[in-house]
Design a protein around this motif. Structure first.
Motif, PDB file in Angstrom:
ATOM      1  N   TYR A 205       0.863  -1.180   0.000  1.00 44.79           N
ATOM      2  CA  TYR A 205       0.000   0.000   0.000  1.00 44.79           C
ATOM      3  C   TYR A 205       0.895   1.224   0.000  1.00 44.79           C
ATOM      4  O   TYR A 205       1.680   1.429   0.932  1.00 44.79           O
ATOM      5  N   SER A 206       0.809   2.057  -1.046  1.00 41.03           N
ATOM      6  CA  SER A 206       1.732   3.181  -1.219  1.00 41.03           C
ATOM      7  C   SER A 206       0.969   4.440  -1.584  1.00 41.03           C
ATOM      8  O   SER A 206      -0.262   4.436  -1.706  1.00 41.03           O
ATOM      9  N   ASP A 207       1.731   5.525  -1.781  1.00 43.07           N
ATOM     10  CA  ASP A 207       1.134   6.754  -2.283  1.00 43.07           C
ATOM     11  C   ASP A 207       1.136   6.732  -3.811  1.00 43.07           C
ATOM     12  O   ASP A 207       1.402   5.698  -4.431  1.00 43.07           O
ATOM     13  N   LYS A 208       0.887   7.891  -4.440  1.00 44.20           N
ATOM     14  CA  LYS A 208       0.782   7.958  -5.897  1.00 44.20           C
ATOM     15  C   LYS A 208       2.101   8.377  -6.540  1.00 44.20           C
ATOM     16  O   LYS A 208       2.117   9.005  -7.592  1.00 44.20           O
ATOM     17  N   HIS A 209       3.198   8.042  -5.906  1.00 40.03           N
ATOM     18  CA  HIS A 209       4.506   8.368  -6.472  1.00 40.03           C
ATOM     19  C   HIS A 209       4.680   7.655  -7.806  1.00 40.03           C
ATOM     20  O   HIS A 209       4.136   6.566  -8.033  1.00 40.03           O
ATOM     21  N   LEU A 240      -1.287  -1.363  -4.310  1.00 43.41           N
ATOM     22  CA  LEU A 240      -2.439  -0.483  -4.193  1.00 43.41           C
ATOM     23  C   LEU A 240      -1.945   0.913  -3.846  1.00 43.41           C
ATOM     24  O   LEU A 240      -0.991   1.069  -3.072  1.00 43.41           O
ATOM     25  N   CYS A 241      -2.597   1.946  -4.397  1.00 43.29           N
ATOM     26  CA  CYS A 241      -2.211   3.338  -4.165  1.00 43.29           C
ATOM     27  C   CYS A 241      -3.282   4.036  -3.346  1.00 43.29           C
ATOM     28  O   CYS A 241      -4.474   3.967  -3.685  1.00 43.29           O
ATOM     29  N   ALA A 242      -2.871   4.694  -2.280  1.00 43.07           N
ATOM     30  CA  ALA A 242      -3.804   5.433  -1.423  1.00 43.07           C
ATOM     31  C   ALA A 242      -4.215   6.729  -2.089  1.00 43.07           C
ATOM     32  O   ALA A 242      -3.435   7.349  -2.816  1.00 43.07           O
ATOM     33  N   ASN A 243      -5.441   7.159  -1.811  1.00 44.19           N
ATOM     34  CA  ASN A 243      -5.951   8.398  -2.393  1.00 44.19           C
ATOM     35  C   ASN A 243      -5.543   9.627  -1.586  1.00 44.19           C
ATOM     36  O   ASN A 243      -5.627  10.745  -2.077  1.00 44.19           O
ATOM     37  N   SER A 244      -5.074   9.429  -0.366  1.00 40.47           N
ATOM     38  CA  SER A 244      -4.661  10.552   0.478  1.00 40.47           C
ATOM     39  C   SER A 244      -3.627  10.055   1.474  1.00 40.47           C
ATOM     40  O   SER A 244      -3.456   8.844   1.677  1.00 40.47           O
ATOM     41  N   SER A 245      -2.951  10.998   2.111  1.00 36.49           N
ATOM     42  CA  SER A 245      -1.957  10.633   3.116  1.00 36.49           C
ATOM     43  C   SER A 245      -2.620  10.000   4.339  1.00 36.49           C
ATOM     44  O   SER A 245      -2.038   9.125   4.988  1.00 36.49           O
ATOM     45  N   GLN A 246      -3.839  10.443   4.655  1.00 32.98           N
ATOM     46  CA  GLN A 246      -4.525   9.894   5.816  1.00 32.98           C
ATOM     47  C   GLN A 246      -4.859   8.417   5.630  1.00 32.98           C
ATOM     48  O   GLN A 246      -4.957   7.671   6.600  1.00 32.98           O
ATOM     49  N   ALA A 247      -5.038   7.985   4.368  1.00 32.56           N
ATOM     50  CA  ALA A 247      -5.394   6.594   4.122  1.00 32.56           C
ATOM     51  C   ALA A 247      -4.274   5.645   4.526  1.00 32.56           C
ATOM     52  O   ALA A 247      -4.533   4.509   4.943  1.00 32.56           O
ATOM     53  N   LYS A 248      -3.030   6.094   4.394  1.00 32.43           N
ATOM     54  CA  LYS A 248      -1.887   5.273   4.827  1.00 32.43           C
ATOM     55  C   LYS A 248      -1.246   5.912   6.065  1.00 32.43           C
ATOM     56  O   LYS A 248      -0.037   6.062   6.180  1.00 32.43           O
ATOM     57  N   GLY A 249      -2.124   6.239   7.000  1.00 32.91           N
ATOM     58  CA  GLY A 249      -1.673   6.927   8.207  1.00 32.91           C
ATOM     59  C   GLY A 249      -0.747   6.109   9.074  1.00 32.91           C
ATOM     60  O   GLY A 249       0.015   6.659   9.870  1.00 32.91           O
ATOM     61  N   ARG A 250      -0.783   4.775   8.932  1.00 36.61           N
ATOM     62  CA  ARG A 250       0.086   3.943   9.750  1.00 36.61           C
ATOM     63  C   ARG A 250       1.551   4.260   9.484  1.00 36.61           C
ATOM     64  O   ARG A 250       2.343   4.472  10.399  1.00 36.61           O
ATOM     65  N   VAL A 251       1.932   4.310   8.209  1.00 34.95           N
ATOM     66  CA  VAL A 251       3.324   4.580   7.878  1.00 34.95           C
ATOM     67  C   VAL A 251       3.653   6.059   8.053  1.00 34.95           C
ATOM     68  O   VAL A 251       4.787   6.414   8.390  1.00 34.95           O
ATOM     69  N   GLU A 252       2.677   6.944   7.884  1.00 27.53           N
ATOM     70  CA  GLU A 252       2.924   8.367   8.090  1.00 27.53           C
ATOM     71  C   GLU A 252       3.229   8.652   9.562  1.00 27.53           C
ATOM     72  O   GLU A 252       4.141   9.425   9.877  1.00 27.53           O
ATOM     73  N   ARG A 253       2.485   8.042  10.464  1.00 23.21           N
ATOM     74  CA  ARG A 253       2.753   8.227  11.890  1.00 23.21           C
ATOM     75  C   ARG A 253       4.080   7.578  12.280  1.00 23.21           C
ATOM     76  O   ARG A 253       4.793   8.074  13.160  1.00 23.21           O
ATOM     77  N   ALA A 254       4.408   6.459  11.639  1.00 24.62           N
ATOM     78  CA  ALA A 254       5.698   5.824  11.908  1.00 24.62           C
ATOM     79  C   ALA A 254       6.842   6.741  11.475  1.00 24.62           C
ATOM     80  O   ALA A 254       7.868   6.841  12.173  1.00 24.62           O
ATOM     81  N   ASN A 255       6.696   7.427  10.348  1.00 22.25           N
ATOM     82  CA  ASN A 255       7.723   8.375   9.902  1.00 22.25           C
ATOM     83  C   ASN A 255       7.924   9.482  10.927  1.00 22.25           C
ATOM     84  O   ASN A 255       9.061   9.885  11.216  1.00 22.25           O
ATOM     85  N   ARG A 256       6.829   9.972  11.477  1.00 18.15           N
ATOM     86  CA  ARG A 256       6.933  11.045  12.469  1.00 18.15           C
ATOM     87  C   ARG A 256       7.642  10.554  13.737  1.00 18.15           C
ATOM     88  O   ARG A 256       8.447  11.273  14.326  1.00 18.15           O
ATOM     89  N   THR A 257       7.342   9.334  14.141  1.00 22.02           N
ATOM     90  CA  THR A 257       8.014   8.767  15.314  1.00 22.02           C
ATOM     91  C   THR A 257       9.501   8.559  15.046  1.00 22.02           C
ATOM     92  O   THR A 257      10.361   8.855  15.890  1.00 22.02           O
ATOM     93  N   LEU A 258       9.821   8.045  13.849  1.00 25.33           N
ATOM     94  CA  LEU A 258      11.224   7.793  13.512  1.00 25.33           C
ATOM     95  C   LEU A 258      12.018   9.091  13.405  1.00 25.33           C
ATOM     96  O   LEU A 258      13.195   9.137  13.780  1.00 25.33           O
ATOM     97  N   GLN A 259      11.402  10.140  12.890  1.00 29.26           N
ATOM     98  CA  GLN A 259      12.104  11.419  12.775  1.00 29.26           C
ATOM     99  C   GLN A 259      12.438  12.016  14.139  1.00 29.26           C
ATOM    100  O   GLN A 259      13.283  12.904  14.224  1.00 29.26           O
TER     101      GLN A 259
END
Length: 455
Positions: A205-209, A240-259
């Motif tokens: 599950y990714s973004d639209k890159h 599969l490509c997510a339609n928004s950043s919120q749809a793949k919020g699991r990895v987005e929140r993980a990025n914030r924690t890792l940063q």
């Protein structure tokens, strides 16, 4: 008697004037309390004694303002917006009304009119709510992937990208890897490590890159599939490509924690480069999963065995394209001219297509029906393609590559003038300066003075 609407300031004035009228407060004190002059206090006191407390209310209350637009002008502006600018915002619509229709009105007035008429929604009304999505039930059913461009080593090194693979069901960090940029080859490298450790998941599950999805709707080549998508298709893995950043919020929140956490741990460990950082990530990943990973709703592990030979996997995780062979046994590839060596096999390839394989480790092969062909490379231009379209996520890596190429380029030879070629050496005298008797006949005119021509 009906209700009288008054502001807090007006009520305060009524109270002070009532005390002055009763003799409990002097006019001077009232003027100081209300920050008014004595003359104004006497005026208000006269109105208070004649008409009562309601007379202190502002006399413009309830009346139409003097600068109010006529209803006909408002209707005209809204009709023009509906007919010619239905999808314009208030700011642009106000500019168009003033520029093309000679109707000058502030953008906030246009905004109010459009909101009242239903032509524009306020920011609060346009707000979208993203409902939380339940986790997948099984481990390995859906793996969210993303790249986070950040100063992971702070000021000790240049910014780079961390590729993050996280399981949707358990929030387990499956793969972490530092790379220069978020590119197809970097994802190939991370995917190879993931497959060897865990096997094949059901889907990513990714973004639209552009690594994962062809942005052009009318794309003709490649059946509208990217190189990464083609590799996953051969491995029987869905993307599969997510339609928004919120749809793949699991990895987005993980990025914030890792940063936050990873950056500080790298600083404490004294790590300042990607190679040492990648070696450190395995231990960090185990500690992170032990603290933050969740138990799945069902105990099933949906990862499948890889069952692919190493050589076959290398042929899958590479950049593959077809190239047309010309009459001179040549074809173009990446601003280079590839020349096939003449032999019994290559002679029959004129007017046909061959397969090109660009591998993660930098190797390049030309094949026909699975057979590798010998070739030579004629490099036409080492520069980055002029006006090349560069994705924002790869801009830092591209600029770094350009600077390396510019630093490695040999210095251009100095161009010699004709005088230098003839061996001329200056004698130290200023050019144009008169010498001998001519200098004595000169007046006090300086050499920089301009003498006007004689008529």
């Amino acid at each position: 008697m009906g209700w009288v609407m008054m502001s807090e300031r007006e009520l305060n004035r009524v109270e002070v004037l009532a005390q002055v009228d009763d003799g409990r407060l002097s006019v001077d004190n009232a003027a100081n309390m209300l920050d008014l002059t004595r003359r104004q206090i006497f005026r208000l006191l006269q109105r208070f004694r004649q008409d009562g407390a309601s007379a202190i209310r502002h006399r413009s209350r309830g009346r139409a303002p003097n600068n109010q637009f006529h209803k006909a002008k408002r209707d005209y502006a809204l009709s023009v917006i509906k007919e010619q600018y239905p999808d314009f915002g208030p700011t642009l619509a106000a500019e168009m009304l003033a520029e093309h229709h000679g109707f000058k009105v502030s953008r906030e007035t246009v905004r109010k009119w459009m909101v009242e008429d239903g032509l524009w929604l306020s920011r609060k009304q346009r707000r979208q709510f993203h409902q939380p999505r339940l986790r997948r039930e099984c481990f390995g059913e859906l793996i969210q992937i993303d790249g986070s461009d950040h100063r992971w080593f702070e000021d000790r090194a240049l910014p780079c990208t961390l590729l993050v693979f996280i399981d949707d069901a358990t929030s387990t960090l499956m793969e972490l890897r530092f790379v220069k940029s978020e590119s197809t080859f970097s994802y190939f490298e991370a995917l190879e490590g993931y497959l060897h450790k865990h096997g094949r998941p059901v889907a990513f599950y990714s973004d639209k890159h552009t690594v994962f999805r062809v942005a052009k709707e009318d794309a003709k080549g490649g059946a509208r599939i990217t190189q990464f998508g083609r590799a996953l298709s051969e491995l029987n893995i869905e993307i599969l490509c997510a339609n928004s950043s919120q749809a793949k919020g699991r990895v987005e929140r993980a990025n914030r924690t890792l940063q936050d956490r990873l950056v500080k741990e790298l600083r404490l460990a004294g790590i300042s480069d990607m190679e040492a950082g990648n070696a450190y990530l395995q231990g960090f990943k185990d500690r992170h999963n032990a603290k933050f990973a969740k138990a799945p709703a069902r105990p099933d592990n949906l990862h499948r065995a890889l069952n692919v030979e190493p050589d076959r996997l290398a042929d899958v995780l590479c950049w593959r394209e077809n190239r047309y062979v010309g009459k001179q046994l040549t074809f173009s590839y990446d601003r280079k001219r590839i020349m096939l060596e003449e032999n019994d096999i290559t002679r029959g390839l004129v007017g046909k297509y061959v397969d090109t394989y660009a591998f993660v480790d930098g190797r390049f092969e030309v094949r026909s029906k699975g057979r590798s062909l010998p070739y030579k490379i004629f490099d036409m231009d080492q520069r980055v393609t002029h006006a090349a379209i560069t994705d924002n996520k790869r801009l830092s890596a591209v600029l770094e590559h350009i600077k390396e190429m510019q630093d490695a380029a040999p210095p251009k030879p100095k161009v010699r003038t004709n005088s230098e070629k003839m061996g001329y050496k200056p004698n130290g005298r200023r050019q144009g300066r008169p010498s001998g008797s001519r200098a004595k006949n000169k007046t006090d005119l300086s050499y920089d003075q301009v003498i006007p021509p004689q008529c």
